[in-house]
Design a protein around this motif. Structure first.
Motif, PDB file in Angstrom:
ATOM      1  N   LYS A   7      15.260   0.025   7.450  1.00 31.06           N
ATOM      2  CA  LYS A   7      14.609  -0.796   8.474  1.00 31.06           C
ATOM      3  C   LYS A   7      15.134  -0.444   9.861  1.00 31.06           C
ATOM      4  O   LYS A   7      14.444  -0.616  10.863  1.00 31.06           O
ATOM      5  N   PHE A   8      16.383   0.037   9.930  1.00 31.13           N
ATOM      6  CA  PHE A   8      17.000   0.405  11.192  1.00 31.13           C
ATOM      7  C   PHE A   8      16.978   1.919  11.411  1.00 31.13           C
ATOM      8  O   PHE A   8      16.931   2.379  12.538  1.00 31.13           O
ATOM      9  N   PHE A   9      17.027   2.697  10.303  1.00 33.27           N
ATOM     10  CA  PHE A   9      16.977   4.162  10.366  1.00 33.27           C
ATOM     11  C   PHE A   9      15.880   4.636   9.408  1.00 33.27           C
ATOM     12  O   PHE A   9      16.165   4.969   8.247  1.00 33.27           O
ATOM     13  N   PRO A  10      14.625   4.661   9.860  1.00 33.29           N
ATOM     14  CA  PRO A  10      13.485   4.899   8.957  1.00 33.29           C
ATOM     15  C   PRO A  10      13.567   6.204   8.172  1.00 33.29           C
ATOM     16  O   PRO A  10      13.046   6.289   7.061  1.00 33.29           O
ATOM     17  N   ARG A  11      14.218   7.221   8.708  1.00 29.47           N
ATOM     18  CA  ARG A  11      14.281   8.505   8.006  1.00 29.47           C
ATOM     19  C   ARG A  11      15.034   8.412   6.676  1.00 29.47           C
ATOM     20  O   ARG A  11      14.856   9.236   5.787  1.00 29.47           O
ATOM     21  N   ASN A  42       0.794  -1.236   0.000  1.00 24.00           N
ATOM     22  CA  ASN A  42       0.000   0.000   0.000  1.00 24.00           C
ATOM     23  C   ASN A  42       0.821   1.278   0.000  1.00 24.00           C
ATOM     24  O   ASN A  42       0.284   2.334  -0.296  1.00 24.00           O
ATOM     25  N   LEU A  43       2.091   1.210   0.345  1.00 27.86           N
ATOM     26  CA  LEU A  43       2.896   2.431   0.411  1.00 27.86           C
ATOM     27  C   LEU A  43       4.284   2.174  -0.149  1.00 27.86           C
ATOM     28  O   LEU A  43       4.982   1.285   0.320  1.00 27.86           O
ATOM     29  N   TRP A  44       4.668   2.947  -1.155  1.00 29.66           N
ATOM     30  CA  TRP A  44       6.015   2.872  -1.713  1.00 29.66           C
ATOM     31  C   TRP A  44       6.811   4.067  -1.209  1.00 29.66           C
ATOM     32  O   TRP A  44       6.450   5.214  -1.456  1.00 29.66           O
ATOM     33  N   THR A  45       7.909   3.803  -0.517  1.00 31.25           N
ATOM     34  CA  THR A  45       8.816   4.878  -0.133  1.00 31.25           C
ATOM     35  C   THR A  45       9.574   5.362  -1.372  1.00 31.25           C
ATOM     36  O   THR A  45       9.517   4.738  -2.440  1.00 31.25           O
ATOM     37  N   VAL A  93      21.459   0.990 -10.986  1.00 25.75           N
ATOM     38  CA  VAL A  93      20.856   1.898 -10.006  1.00 25.75           C
ATOM     39  C   VAL A  93      20.188   1.148  -8.859  1.00 25.75           C
ATOM     40  O   VAL A  93      19.982   1.703  -7.781  1.00 25.75           O
ATOM     41  N   CYS A  94      19.841  -0.121  -9.070  1.00 22.59           N
ATOM     42  CA  CYS A  94      19.168  -0.886  -8.010  1.00 22.59           C
ATOM     43  C   CYS A  94      20.058  -1.097  -6.797  1.00 22.59           C
ATOM     44  O   CYS A  94      19.559  -1.308  -5.682  1.00 22.59           O
ATOM     45  N   TYR A  95      21.388  -1.088  -6.976  1.00 16.91           N
ATOM     46  CA  TYR A  95      22.292  -1.271  -5.833  1.00 16.91           C
ATOM     47  C   TYR A  95      22.000  -0.250  -4.731  1.00 16.91           C
ATOM     48  O   TYR A  95      21.826  -0.592  -3.565  1.00 16.91           O
ATOM     49  N   THR A  96      21.976   1.016  -5.128  1.00 17.67           N
ATOM     50  CA  THR A  96      21.786   2.091  -4.162  1.00 17.67           C
ATOM     51  C   THR A  96      20.445   1.958  -3.465  1.00 17.67           C
ATOM     52  O   THR A  96      20.353   2.047  -2.237  1.00 17.67           O
ATOM     53  N   TYR A  97      19.392   1.749  -4.239  1.00 18.47           N
ATOM     54  CA  TYR A  97      18.057   1.681  -3.660  1.00 18.47           C
ATOM     55  C   TYR A  97      17.892   0.460  -2.757  1.00 18.47           C
ATOM     56  O   TYR A  97      17.265   0.542  -1.701  1.00 18.47           O
ATOM     57  N   ALA A  98      18.456  -0.672  -3.148  1.00 20.99           N
ATOM     58  CA  ALA A  98      18.367  -1.878  -2.318  1.00 20.99           C
ATOM     59  C   ALA A  98      19.067  -1.651  -0.983  1.00 20.99           C
ATOM     60  O   ALA A  98      18.570  -2.070   0.078  1.00 20.99           O
ATOM     61  N   PHE A  99      20.226  -0.978  -1.032  1.00 23.83           N
ATOM     62  CA  PHE A  99      20.976  -0.705   0.199  1.00 23.83           C
ATOM     63  C   PHE A  99      20.182   0.221   1.121  1.00 23.83           C
ATOM     64  O   PHE A  99      20.091  -0.014   2.336  1.00 23.83           O
ATOM     65  N   ILE A 100      19.573   1.268   0.563  1.00 28.30           N
ATOM     66  CA  ILE A 100      18.810   2.220   1.388  1.00 28.30           C
ATOM     67  C   ILE A 100      17.554   1.560   1.948  1.00 28.30           C
ATOM     68  O   ILE A 100      17.180   1.788   3.106  1.00 28.30           O
ATOM     69  N   ILE A 101      16.882   0.732   1.143  1.00 28.61           N
ATOM     70  CA  ILE A 101      15.685   0.030   1.622  1.00 28.61           C
ATOM     71  C   ILE A 101      16.034  -0.842   2.819  1.00 28.61           C
ATOM     72  O   ILE A 101      15.305  -0.886   3.819  1.00 28.61           O
ATOM     73  N   TRP A 102      17.170  -1.561   2.730  1.00 23.63           N
ATOM     74  CA  TRP A 102      17.587  -2.412   3.846  1.00 23.63           C
ATOM     75  C   TRP A 102      17.956  -1.561   5.066  1.00 23.63           C
ATOM     76  O   TRP A 102      17.554  -1.854   6.192  1.00 23.63           O
ATOM     77  N   LEU A 103      18.711  -0.489   4.845  1.00 25.87           N
ATOM     78  CA  LEU A 103      19.188   0.335   5.954  1.00 25.87           C
ATOM     79  C   LEU A 103      18.040   1.085   6.623  1.00 25.87           C
ATOM     80  O   LEU A 103      18.076   1.350   7.832  1.00 25.87           O
TER      81      LEU A 103
END
Length: 425
Positions: free
Chosen positions: A306-310, A197-200, A294-304
């Motif tokens: 989870k610990f730092f939501p901002r 329901n929500l895409w960051t 470009v997926c490398y950067t986004y995958a890393f931020i999506i994972w990170l």
């Protein structure tokens, strides 16, 4: 004493490995290293779970294979020649058999995974893999596409594009390979897990990077959003309403648990369908390619995040682009860096520190680029990464030793050192 202790541990390493792995996987059946990662299989009642590098790859009791296979196959009038790239052991081959195709080529990247998991699979999945019209091929999917024939349907069942090994199956270059192997009206299908329901911002950009890569190759692209997004692409028009797929489902009558006429109608008519299409069409993320993943950067931020939501609110690629290329930050960087090197000439210790830091940084960047490029082209790096890193460090050590000896035997004239520096550069 330490050597004897080490040899003793090596002697019992297999049983020790099993016991330690059970800490994370109490229902462990088997675990083994492969050239593509560490494979772990667990079982609870009738459910088989398969992990790669401790991340869940698939399990046999859900409807993921049915969801992906049928929502793709029903967009084609009658798929006869089918290529499945990975995912056969989670049930993609079994589901595809329900359409009675003439031929199914199933390409499995990891033979160790197949040997470990097949014997534990449910009977229906195991039997589907040995059907007379199924051809099991061990090898790299991209290498197979270079010499394969043409297909009505290509299903990409590879892992998420979160690494160099997996990202190469979600790039413009790969999609061009697939497009050249499709018959007229053929369909390429792939899946991406996402929030329902929500895409960051990072998730939207990740999805858009792959969507834009597909759209740069195929005239028609369909995006069905959900917990797992189903994306199809074809040189021919794809259905934009549910009626055609519902009619084919009723005509062919494959046995399904989740995919029903009402569910297909829901996928096309709920608000997510139009919203996702608008988000993707408005997004200007660059297409995901082999050279610009470009997926490398986004995958890393999506994972990170989870610990730092901002972090989910930050567009890291835009921030990096603004820092290096757009004034005023870029001016500070490109002017400040040379200025720092000039000022370092006033202090010999600072000059040495900067030169060593710069040389080490360039070395690491080159090493990373070469390793990623090799992984993109060859598809495997895991089993050789220790050897590569060891060779790199050994080269640094040998180079330092040689230069030390050369410098010790030369005159102390500044011009000599400059010539050596120029030669090394």
């Amino acid at each position: 004493v330490l050597s004897c202790l080490m040899f003793g541990l090596v002697w019992i390493s297999s049983s020790l490995d099993q016991k330690l792995t059970r800490w994370n996987h109490p229902r462990l059946i088997e675990t083994r290293d492969s050239p593509y990662g560490r494979i772990t299989v667990t079982k609870l009642e009738n459910q088989i779970c398969v992990y790669e590098n401790d991340a869940l790859s698939f399990e046999t009791e859900n409807a993921d294979a049915e969801y992906f296979c049928h929502l793709t196959a029903l967009q084609h009038p009658r798929p006869q020649d089918v290529l499945i790239l990975g995912g056969g052991m989670e049930g993609l081959v079994r589901e595809m058999e329900k359409y009675a195709p003439r031929k199914i080529d199933y390409v499995e990247l990891n033979p160790v995974l197949s040997a470990m998991v097949t014997k534990h699979l449910p009977d229906d999945i195991r039997k589907s893999l040995t059907a007379s019209n199924v051809h099991l091929i061990f090898g790299d999917p991209r290498q197979h596409l270079k010499k394969s024939g043409k297909y009505d349907l290509i299903l990409v069942g590879m892992p998420e594009p979160d690494s160099g090994q997996a990202n190469r199956f979600y790039t413009k270059d790969f999609f061009e390979q697939c497009a050249s192997k499709l018959n007229a009206g053929g369909i390429l299908g792939l899946r991406l897990r996402a929030s329902e329901n929500l895409w960051t911002n990072p998730l939207t950009n990740r999805n858009a990077g792959i969507f834009n890569a597909l759209r740069s190759v195929f005239p028609s692209v369909l995006f069905l959003p959900g917990t797992t997004n189903i994306i199809t692409a074809s040189p021919a028009p794809l259905p934009q309403t549910p009626e055609m797929m519902i009619q084919r489902l009723q005509d062919m009558r494959p046995a399904t648990r989740l995919i029903t006429p009402a569910y297909i109608r829901y996928l096309f008519q709920n608000e997510r369908f139009a919203e996702a299409r608008n988000l993707l069409n408005q997004n200007t993320s660059p297409p995901n390619t082999d050279i610009q993943p470009v997926c490398y950067t986004y995958a890393f931020i999506i994972w990170l995040s989870k610990f730092f939501p901002r972090l989910a609110l930050i567009d890291a690629s835009s921030a990096a682009h603004n820092f290096f290329f757009n004034p005023p930050l870029s001016l500070l960087f490109w002017i400040g860096l040379p200025l720092l090197f000039l000022l370092s000439r006033l202090n010999s210790m600072l000059r040495r520190v900067l030169l060593v830091a710069f040389a080490g940084f360039i070395g690491m960047v080159l090493e990373t680029i070469l390793m990623l490029y090799d992984q993109v082209k060859e598809g495997v790096l895991y089993q050789d990464v220790g050897l590569l890193l060891m060779s790199f460090m050994a080269g640094l050590t040998l180079g330092a030793l040689i230069i030390n000896r050369i410098m010790a035997g030369t005159s102390k004239k500044q011009s000599d050192f400059r010539w050596y520096g120029a030669g090394l550069l």
